[in-house]
Design an enzyme around this catalytic site. Structure first.
Site: not given
Length: 131
Positions: A5, A55, A60, A80
């Site tokens: 974040n 966020e 990975h 979206r």
């Protein structure tokens, strides 16, 4: 998948006209490798956030925690709009669909080329356009 974040200070610097929703692109932690990522910009209605958040979900698995590292991202596409969900299961299912869509899109040449962008190889500590 590893989540990261941005701080409130960084979020406040994001362009105010960028739409909330789910995006995809590339991310680099510190001076490490560049990986595919999915980015959520918004208020996360399911969790009833009162502050806008950004966020990053890096596609990975990292062996170590990277708290405090510089996170560099390049957004290359939009998946979206942000939406609420009836259940945590529905939210998790949508996240998995977003990740699969991001993987497909980022394999296309027009998106893959940004993985090698010079932005990810700037001298350490150099600030680009005040960000």
């Amino acid at each position: 998948i590893s989540a990261a974040n941005f701080s409130e200070e960084v979020v406040e610097c994001f362009p105010s006209d960028i739409s909330t929703g789910i995006y995809y692109g590339w991310a680099c932690v510190g001076n490490g490798d560049v990986h595919k990522m999915v980015l959520s910009i918004g208020w996360n209605p399911f969790y009833k956030n009162v502050k806008k958040s950004v966020e990053t979900h890096i596609i990975h698995s990292f062996k170590e925690d990277f708290y405090g590292e510089i996170l560099s991202i390049v957004i290359t596409g939009y998946i979206r709009p942000e939406k609420n969900f009836d259940s945590l299961e529905a939210l998790i299912s949508a996240i998995h669909e977003d990740i699969e869509e991001a993987k497909r899109q980022l394999d296309l040449p027009e998106h893959r080329k940004f993985k090698e962008h010079s932005f990810f190889h700037l001298p350490e500590g150099k600030i680009v356009k005040n960000h």
